[in-house]
Design a protein around this motif. Structure first.
Motif, PDB file in Angstrom:
ATOM      1  N   PRO A  76       0.812  -1.276   0.207  1.00  0.00           N
ATOM      2  CA  PRO A  76      -0.224  -0.105  -0.060  1.00  0.00           C
ATOM      3  C   PRO A  76       0.908   1.439  -0.041  1.00  0.00           C
ATOM      4  O   PRO A  76       1.850   1.291   0.624  1.00  0.00           O
ATOM      5  CB  PRO A  76      -0.801  -0.115   1.325  1.00  0.00           C
ATOM      6  CG  PRO A  76      -0.771  -1.590   1.452  1.00  0.00           C
ATOM      7  CD  PRO A  76       0.482  -2.003   1.071  1.00  0.00           C
ATOM      8  N   SER A  77       0.264   2.190  -0.554  1.00  0.00           N
ATOM      9  CA  SER A  77       1.229   3.608  -0.537  1.00  0.00           C
ATOM     10  C   SER A  77       0.493   4.373   0.381  1.00  0.00           C
ATOM     11  O   SER A  77      -0.465   4.485   0.738  1.00  0.00           O
ATOM     12  CB  SER A  77       1.069   4.088  -2.047  1.00  0.00           C
ATOM     13  OG  SER A  77      -0.182   4.581  -2.493  1.00  0.00           O
ATOM     14  N   SER A  78       1.196   5.689   0.541  1.00  0.00           N
ATOM     15  CA  SER A  78       0.830   6.715   1.578  1.00  0.00           C
ATOM     16  C   SER A  78      -0.234   7.395   0.850  1.00  0.00           C
ATOM     17  O   SER A  78      -0.268   7.792  -0.338  1.00  0.00           O
ATOM     18  CB  SER A  78       1.948   7.505   1.748  1.00  0.00           C
ATOM     19  OG  SER A  78       1.523   8.583   2.567  1.00  0.00           O
ATOM     20  N   GLY A  79      -1.346   7.707   1.641  1.00  0.00           N
ATOM     21  CA  GLY A  79      -2.335   8.778   1.239  1.00  0.00           C
ATOM     22  C   GLY A  79      -3.295   7.954   0.441  1.00  0.00           C
ATOM     23  O   GLY A  79      -3.830   8.420  -0.695  1.00  0.00           O
ATOM     24  N   VAL A  91       0.072   3.916   4.419  1.00  0.00           N
ATOM     25  CA  VAL A  91      -1.104   3.931   5.091  1.00  0.00           C
ATOM     26  C   VAL A  91      -2.115   2.490   4.667  1.00  0.00           C
ATOM     27  O   VAL A  91      -2.336   2.535   3.561  1.00  0.00           O
ATOM     28  CB  VAL A  91      -1.984   5.110   5.199  1.00  0.00           C
ATOM     29  CG1 VAL A  91      -3.240   4.960   5.905  1.00  0.00           C
ATOM     30  CG2 VAL A  91      -1.265   6.232   5.868  1.00  0.00           C
ATOM     31  N   ASP A  92      -2.486   1.908   5.480  1.00  0.00           N
ATOM     32  CA  ASP A  92      -3.608   0.724   5.018  1.00  0.00           C
ATOM     33  C   ASP A  92      -4.685   0.959   6.035  1.00  0.00           C
ATOM     34  O   ASP A  92      -4.654   1.083   7.109  1.00  0.00           O
ATOM     35  CB  ASP A  92      -2.928  -0.718   5.393  1.00  0.00           C
ATOM     36  CG  ASP A  92      -3.563  -1.544   4.756  1.00  0.00           C
ATOM     37  OD1 ASP A  92      -4.637  -1.415   3.953  1.00  0.00           O
ATOM     38  OD2 ASP A  92      -3.436  -2.928   4.691  1.00  0.00           O
ATOM     39  N   ILE A  93      -5.950   0.705   5.199  1.00  0.00           N
ATOM     40  CA  ILE A  93      -7.391   1.093   6.038  1.00  0.00           C
ATOM     41  C   ILE A  93      -7.896  -0.344   6.071  1.00  0.00           C
ATOM     42  O   ILE A  93      -8.259  -0.827   4.993  1.00  0.00           O
ATOM     43  CB  ILE A  93      -8.164   2.206   5.323  1.00  0.00           C
ATOM     44  CG1 ILE A  93      -7.601   3.513   5.579  1.00  0.00           C
ATOM     45  CG2 ILE A  93      -9.317   2.090   6.034  1.00  0.00           C
ATOM     46  CD1 ILE A  93      -8.023   4.643   4.807  1.00  0.00           C
ATOM     47  N   ARG A  94      -8.025  -0.945   6.963  1.00  0.00           N
ATOM     48  CA  ARG A  94      -8.487  -2.134   7.246  1.00  0.00           C
ATOM     49  C   ARG A  94      -9.880  -2.123   8.048  1.00  0.00           C
ATOM     50  O   ARG A  94     -10.053  -2.083   9.192  1.00  0.00           O
ATOM     51  CB  ARG A  94      -7.707  -3.100   7.925  1.00  0.00           C
ATOM     52  CG  ARG A  94      -6.383  -3.106   7.319  1.00  0.00           C
ATOM     53  CD  ARG A  94      -5.102  -4.002   8.188  1.00  0.00           C
ATOM     54  NE  ARG A  94      -3.792  -3.881   7.494  1.00  0.00           N
ATOM     55  CZ  ARG A  94      -2.702  -4.593   8.041  1.00  0.00           C
ATOM     56  NH1 ARG A  94      -3.003  -4.976   9.109  1.00  0.00           N
ATOM     57  NH2 ARG A  94      -1.623  -4.354   7.429  1.00  0.00           N
TER      58      ARG A  94
END
Length: 611
Positions: A2-5, A118-121
């Motif tokens: 995953p990439s930032s932002g 950042v990763d949103i889980r």
């Protein structure tokens, strides 16, 4: 990866359909749960502590979550208190601005900002902060270089702290400082200014070795600050075309030194270096520096010793430009027409020179001699009597190192007893002291004949300081025998440091003598006095004298250095303590060293001040 932002909604959708074989909920590979989406509403920011001394800043910009280090790379202010506009994060303290996506800084003297994926889980926020492995050596060396060019003490201290905390060796840090210093001195400094800088650099390094933590960083930062300044381009020094022998270079340098032609000397020294003849250079420079016409140029001798120490520690590769340029400036510097007494002294030394140069010093082994007679002559305010007494001691076979010790202890004794109700003469007296100690370098690098001439330079310095009204005292006269009434060494030492900080110039000397008479450790007291010196704005003035006192007290491996067992040995510490007390300002504009240490640990300024 995953990439930032990443867009929050897109990431949520992606998280519901993870790729085969990948556990997106794993906390491995440096991923850390830092909260939920609800914790960072759009347009808001939040700081999350992820380890001791390390926090992450989270920013929600138009629904995208960005993660950065929360510590501003400039001076450590929390970036969550900054402003984000058009993808640029601006610190609210000094206005340093950064690309929020990649972390690049748009200002000088500021490191790039570290950003994190950042990763949103589901509704959870995860950041891949990685481990604490240091990977920014090159960036921080560049930061140090920028600080050296600008002379900004905070940038120098910060970069040094970051490098040391990252495991970069002090040797590597100082190599960079030396490369800068060589060009700075060559393009911007004369013999006096360049010599003082090298003295401060070497003093900072040698004093710093006695300390650790913030004290060591302070000493190193003082060395770096002394070496800072513009470093302009200059014409390349070209090697003389062959054939050129060392005998020719030797003769030319001596002639150009007499004629005050430093620019010609530099090319000769550069040629010798390129021809592999560097082993002869310092002996030649010292022989020139103690020539009769250089009487009164006390710092020349001491600063050449510092240059030699630089080469010993870091080699010719790093120090070549500095030595060839500054060495040439020192021994080729201009000289005014001497006044009457000075002219008489030059004539006397010229008459003694043939004897001093031809003497076999292998016979100079005596250590027991009439020291009081020599001291009485040195303080007689009669330059002819003074010089004759030094010559007699040499003819009588007294060891040169023993004579140097006499001069060192005499200078220390004068510092320990100089009246302070008017001008105490600390500048001239410390020059007298440092010159005497530097004769050990002259002896080591220039040989016994050069050191013998150096003794007459030290004798002249005492004569030249005759305006300082210090009563005579025999060096073998016992000092007061009172002991400290403190219950232990630590308490006695604390009282002495308090006397220094409270400017008790009339009491501090007696306290030092009482401490030593009690059998307490003088080396430990010297460390405490040194620490008090380092953390005051008079540190630059006192640093060379502090270094000399450390070397003389500890002996430097020489049984005679520091006069071990001599009745006046205690005056080494008494003189330093009185000097430090009388000139003290009780002000420290380098207090940012504390902040630099905390900064290198990843803490924000707010956390530091909260402590």
């Amino acid at each position: 990866m995953p990439s930032s932002g990443l867009d929050a909604r897109a990431r949520q959708k992606q998280d519901r359909t993870p790729k085969k074989g990948k556990d997106t909920m794993s906390a491995g590979n440096g991923w850390i749960r830092v909260g939920t989406l609800a914790d960072v509403p759009p347009g808001e920011s939040r700081a999350v502590k992820i380890s001791e001394g390390r926090s992450v800043a989270l920013f929600n910009v138009d629904g995208r979550i960005h993660a950065t280090d929360n510590q501003c790379p400039h001076m450590g202010f929390p970036l969550t208190r900054g402003v984000v506009k058009d993808g640029v994060l601006t610190c609210d303290w000094h206005g340093r601005s950064f690309d929020l996506e990649g972390g690049g800084c748009f200002n000088y003297e500021c490191d790039d900002l570290e950003t994190f994926p950042v990763d949103i889980r589901g509704d959870e926020l995860w950041v891949q902060a990685g481990d604490a492995t240091y990977r920014r050596r090159d960036q921080h060396l560049q930061l140090l270089w920028e600080g050296l060019l600008s002379g900004d003490s905070w940038t120098i201290s910060k970069a040094t702290a970051l490098l040391l905390n990252g495991g970069v060796s002090e040797h590597d840090i100082v190599q960079l400082v030396l490369r800068h210093l060589g060009r700075h001195v060559a393009s911007e400094q004369d013999a006096g200014g360049g010599g003082n800088i090298v003295s401060l650099l070497v003093s900072g390094l040698e004093v710093g070795k006695r300390y650790d933590g913030e004290d060591r960083l302070m000493a190193l930062s003082l060395a770096g600050r002394a070496a800072s300044g513009r470093a302009s381009e200059r014409l390349e020094v070209i090697t003389l075309p062959p054939p050129v022998s060392w005998e020719q270079i030797d003769g030319w340098v001596r002639m150009f030194s007499r004629n005050m032609q430093d620019f010609r000397i530099e090319r000769c020294l550069h040629t010798a270096r390129e021809n592999g003849q560097e082993a002869h250079i310092f002996k030649l420079l010292f022989e020139c520096a103690v020539a009769p016409y250089f009487l009164g140029f006390a710092r020349n001798v001491a600063n050449l010793g510092d240059l030699a120490r630089v080469v010993d520690t870091f080699g010719w590769g790093e120090a070549s430009e500095l030595v060839c340029n500054l060495g040439a400036k020192m021994v080729g510097r201009g000289r005014d027409e001497p006044e009457r007494f000075h002219r008489d002294a030059v004539r006397l030394l010229e008459g003694l020179a043939p004897e001093l140069e031809s003497r076999d010093y292998g016979a100079n082994t005596r250590t027991d001699y009439d020291e009081n007679a020599l001291v009485d002559a040195l303080l007689s305010v009669d330059i002819e009597r003074s010089f004759e007494a030094v010559a007699k001691a040499l003819r009588d076979g007294v060891a040169i190192e023993r004579l140097i010790t006499t001069f060192v202890l005499l200078a220390a004794d004068r510092m320990a007893r100089t009246p302070v109700n008017v001008d105490a003469g600390w500048g001239p007296l410390s020059t007298e002291y440092n010159l005497a100690a530097s004769l050990r370098h002259v002896h080591a690098y220039g040989g016994p004949a050069a050191a013998a001439k150096g003794l007459f330079h030290a004798a002249w310095q005492i004569f030249d300081n005759r305006w300082i009204n210090i009563p005579s005292r025999a060096l073998d006269e016992p000092l007061p025998d009172h002991a400290s009434d403190a219950p232990d060494a630590a308490t006695a030492s604390e009282r002495i440091v308090h006397a220094i900080k409270s400017l008790d110039i009339h009491g501090v000397g007696d306290q030092v003598v009482g401490y030593l008479n009690s059998g307490f450790d003088g080396s430990e007291l010297l460390r405490e006095i040194g620490r008090a010196i380092l953390w005051d704005d008079t540190n630059m003035e006192l640093l060379p004298t502090l270094r000399v006192t450390f070397n003389e007290w500890e002996g430097g491996g020489d049984a005679d250095a520091g006069g071990s067992g001599h009745p006046s040995r205690y005056q080494l510490l008494v003189g330093l303590a009185r000097y430090a007390t009388d000139v003290r300002l009780n002000k420290n504009s380098m207090a940012s060293i504390n902040t630099a240490m905390r900064f290198s640990e990843g803490r924000t300024t707010v956390e530091v001040f909260d402590d």
